[in-house]
Scaffold this motif. Sequence first.
Motif, PDB file in Angstrom:
ATOM      1  N   SER A 298       0.991  -1.231   0.545  1.00  0.00           N
ATOM      2  CA  SER A 298      -0.053   0.012   0.293  1.00  0.00           C
ATOM      3  C   SER A 298       0.906   0.903   0.164  1.00  0.00           C
ATOM      4  N   GLY A 299       0.506   2.267  -1.396  1.00  0.00           N
ATOM      5  CA  GLY A 299       1.100   3.539  -0.852  1.00  0.00           C
ATOM      6  C   GLY A 299       2.399   2.765  -1.629  1.00  0.00           C
ATOM      7  N   ALA A 300       2.470   2.359  -2.635  1.00  0.00           N
ATOM      8  CA  ALA A 300       3.247   2.841  -3.255  1.00  0.00           C
ATOM      9  C   ALA A 300       4.192   2.351  -4.339  1.00  0.00           C
ATOM     10  N   THR A 301       5.032   3.002  -5.244  1.00  0.00           N
ATOM     11  CA  THR A 301       4.482   3.755  -6.814  1.00  0.00           C
ATOM     12  C   THR A 301       5.346   2.770  -7.567  1.00  0.00           C
ATOM     13  N   ARG A 302       4.934   2.890  -8.742  1.00  0.00           N
ATOM     14  CA  ARG A 302       6.435   1.531  -9.927  1.00  0.00           C
ATOM     15  C   ARG A 302       6.581   2.496 -11.003  1.00  0.00           C
TER      16      ARG A 302
ATOM     17  N   GLU B  51       1.042   3.874  -9.526  1.00  0.00           N
ATOM     18  CA  GLU B  51       0.401   4.628  -8.209  1.00  0.00           C
ATOM     19  C   GLU B  51      -1.168   4.159  -7.676  1.00  0.00           C
ATOM     20  N   ASN B  52      -1.353   4.240  -6.176  1.00  0.00           N
ATOM     21  CA  ASN B  52      -2.887   3.713  -5.530  1.00  0.00           C
ATOM     22  C   ASN B  52      -2.956   2.412  -6.209  1.00  0.00           C
TER      23      ASN B  52
ATOM     24  N   PHE C  21      -5.377   0.372 -10.159  1.00  0.00           N
ATOM     25  CA  PHE C  21      -3.975   1.352  -9.952  1.00  0.00           C
ATOM     26  C   PHE C  21      -4.515   2.409 -10.887  1.00  0.00           C
ATOM     27  N   ASP C  22      -3.886   2.955 -10.668  1.00  0.00           N
ATOM     28  CA  ASP C  22      -3.194   4.381 -11.736  1.00  0.00           C
ATOM     29  C   ASP C  22      -2.351   4.628 -12.413  1.00  0.00           C
TER      30      ASP C  22
ATOM     31  N   GLU D 132       4.087   6.855 -14.138  1.00  0.00           N
ATOM     32  CA  GLU D 132       3.762   6.392 -12.756  1.00  0.00           C
ATOM     33  C   GLU D 132       2.728   5.547 -12.172  1.00  0.00           C
TER      34      GLU D 132
ATOM     35  N   SER E 260      -4.155  10.768 -16.576  1.00  0.00           N
ATOM     36  CA  SER E 260      -3.462  10.126 -15.686  1.00  0.00           C
ATOM     37  C   SER E 260      -5.227   9.022 -16.292  1.00  0.00           C
TER      38      SER E 260
END
Length: 144
Positions: free
Chosen positions: A50-54, A106-107, A73-74, A104, A85
């Motif tokens: 949770s909270g990680a960005t790839r 995220e979410n 995810f976004d 990016e 987005s």
Amino acid sequence: MVGDFLVLDDCRLVYFPKITDFRGNLSFIEENSQIPFQIKRVYYLYDVPSGATRGGHAHKGLQQIIIALSGSFDVLLDDGVTKRSFFLNRPHYGLYVSPGVWRELENFSSNSVALSLVSAVYDESDYIRDYEVFKKGVIDYGSK
Ligand code: TYD
């Protein structure tokens, strides 16, 4: 951006066939049919905390389709001029990402799986991992 051409205009959602069935739905992806490149590699992100960005990079030549095979995810896209987005949350469509676009992811929801179909085998030299270098490349292309 390359010249007056916004690379982000190329990025779009791609819908796959969906065979609905009371036993469960089925989708498929065929080369030369649903996607605009030959698939050379498949990889997937999973167990994303949770909270990680790839992501956090652009590619010089790689083309990609990103699919939320499970969960959601976004995907934030940026061609150096425009940002957009996309929320991915179903496995019967994916996002086509063209070369020259910073991305990016995220979410991530819990248990999400981000499947990527890509046009080349892994090659670190195809990556631009420094956003300032990416922006400078955009300016250089744009001024030609
Ligand atoms: P990276 O592409 O930066 O991950 P993401 O953009 O999805 O957050 O890759 C992370 C690491 O994994 C990096 O050390 C390169 C390695 N990697 C491979 O060895 N093969 C692959 O096909 C991919 C996508 C990554």
